[in-house]
Design a protein around this motif. Structure first.
Motif, PDB file in Angstrom:
ATOM      1  N   PHE A 204     -69.211   9.735 100.687  1.00  0.00           N
ATOM      2  CA  PHE A 204     -68.174  10.706 101.052  1.00  0.00           C
ATOM      3  C   PHE A 204     -67.409  11.123  99.798  1.00  0.00           C
ATOM      4  N   GLN A 209     -66.521  17.273 101.064  1.00  0.00           N
ATOM      5  CA  GLN A 209     -66.652  17.120 102.512  1.00  0.00           C
ATOM      6  C   GLN A 209     -65.289  16.930 103.163  1.00  0.00           C
ATOM      7  N   ALA A 211     -63.561  15.794 107.331  1.00  0.00           N
ATOM      8  CA  ALA A 211     -63.840  15.287 108.675  1.00  0.00           C
ATOM      9  C   ALA A 211     -63.042  16.085 109.697  1.00  0.00           C
ATOM     10  N   THR A 226     -68.558  15.187 110.009  1.00  0.00           N
ATOM     11  CA  THR A 226     -68.186  15.600 108.661  1.00  0.00           C
ATOM     12  C   THR A 226     -68.856  16.933 108.358  1.00  0.00           C
TER      13      THR A 226
END
Length: 333
Positions: A204, A209, A211, A226
């Motif tokens: 991550f 990225q 969420a 994600t």
């Protein structure tokens, strides 16, 4: 916008990644076997690059399974799936920290699936999850608001919460609330282990990225995924993150893309809105695209309404005015 409702949902509702049932936990330090019984039925052709819209991806390598294959769930939590035993082994040192907590949340989610239809818990939830993710994918303005908030607060490990009143509704503010809950607020809540398993995953990257949790009002269910940031966000001027609302950012990006949900490949002139209408005063302020002159009346023009599925209407030239553009990127300042 931050909302107490969003915070309650983010802290108190189960977050679901895949359908689960209970199973015996492995002993300390012991890797649970892969479980074929709960392998995903959602497969897509393999590719070297993960498909961000695919609900079934290997939790370790991110690849979609080949068409003839199935992902297999962790035999303990049944909440994460792998394409092979090798990927599960590589991930076990990390996953074992969250395995029990994710399994417990998964169980409660599965039980809640009983209320979604007449089928099995698993099939009910899969149908709901697919419908929810399809709704999100089909409303890009909501996704753009979510990623703008996530980019603005990315240093805070935020959970972006999208609460939808009805999956049969549109992406307007009356049907959708998009909010941000920073790590400092979701830590200590019921979903702390689930959210940690996202933000502390080895691959991550907070600059790549984010969420997002999708919640439908009235249901104690949520689906959390994600997503990758759009490349253009890294080029935003710093002042935009302070002065521009997520709704306005999304509207401007859609305007620039020329996405009117109407006819494509037409030479539209963008950045217009209606004004001074009397008989249809409710359309004043509506975004529109100029298609061209009205062939039946030289004093009128034909415009395409952006927010009404591309509906075309004829108006007088004086009822169309230029929209002020929002400057977003560093090179525009």
């Amino acid at each position: 916008r931050e909302s107490p409702l969003l915070l309650r949902r983010c802290q108190g509702d189960p977050v679901h990644t895949t359908v689960s049932t209970t199973s015996q936990e492995p002993g300390e330090g012991e890797q649970a076997p892969l479980d074929d019984d709960y392998a995903s039925m959602d497969t897509s052709p393999g590719d070297d690059k993960p498909n961000p819209d695919c609900l079934a991806r290997c939790y370790r390598c991110g690849k979609d399974p080949a068409t003839a294959e199935k992902l297999r769930a962790c035999g303990s939590c049944l909440a994460v799936k792998y394409c092979s035993s090798a990927c599960q082994r590589d991930d076990w040192a990390e996953h074992k920290r969250f395995c029990a907590a994710r399994g417990a949340a998964h169980k409660s989610t599965l039980i809640a699936g009983e209320t979604l239809g007449s089928g099995s818990r698993k099939s009910n939830y899969r149908a709901w999850e697919t419908k929810t993710n399809d709704w999100y994918k089909n409303h890009p303005q909501v996704h753009m608001q979510a990623e703008f908030l996530a980019w603005k607060h990315r240093a805070e490990n935020p959970m972006i919460c999208v609460t939808v009143s009805s999956l049969d509704g549109d992406g307007s503010a009356s049907n959708v609330a998009v909010g941000m809950v920073p790590r400092s607020e979701w830590e200590g809540g019921n979903n702390e282990a689930n959210f940690n398993s996202i933000f502390e995953k080895y691959d991550f990257r907070q600059d790549e990225q984010f969420a997002v949790q999708l919640v439908v009002s009235g249901l104690q269910l949520a689906t959390c995924t994600t997503r990758k940031f759009s490349p253009c966000l890294s080029h935003l001027h710093s002042s935009v993150l302070i002065s521009v609302r997520p709704e306005d950012y999304a509207e401007e990006i859609i305007r620039r893309m020329g996405d009117a949900r109407g006819p494509r490949n037409v030479n539209y002139k963008l950045d217009l809105r209606l004004t001074g209408l009397c008989g249809a005063a409710h359309l004043n302020g509506a975004l529109c695209l100029l298609k061209g002159g009205d062939p039946s009346n030289p004093e009128r023009c034909v415009v395409c309404l952006v927010n009404e599925s591309g509906r075309e209407i004829s108006v007088r030239h004086e009822n169309v005015e230029n929209m002020p553009r929002i400057m977003l990127f560093a090179e525009e300042m």
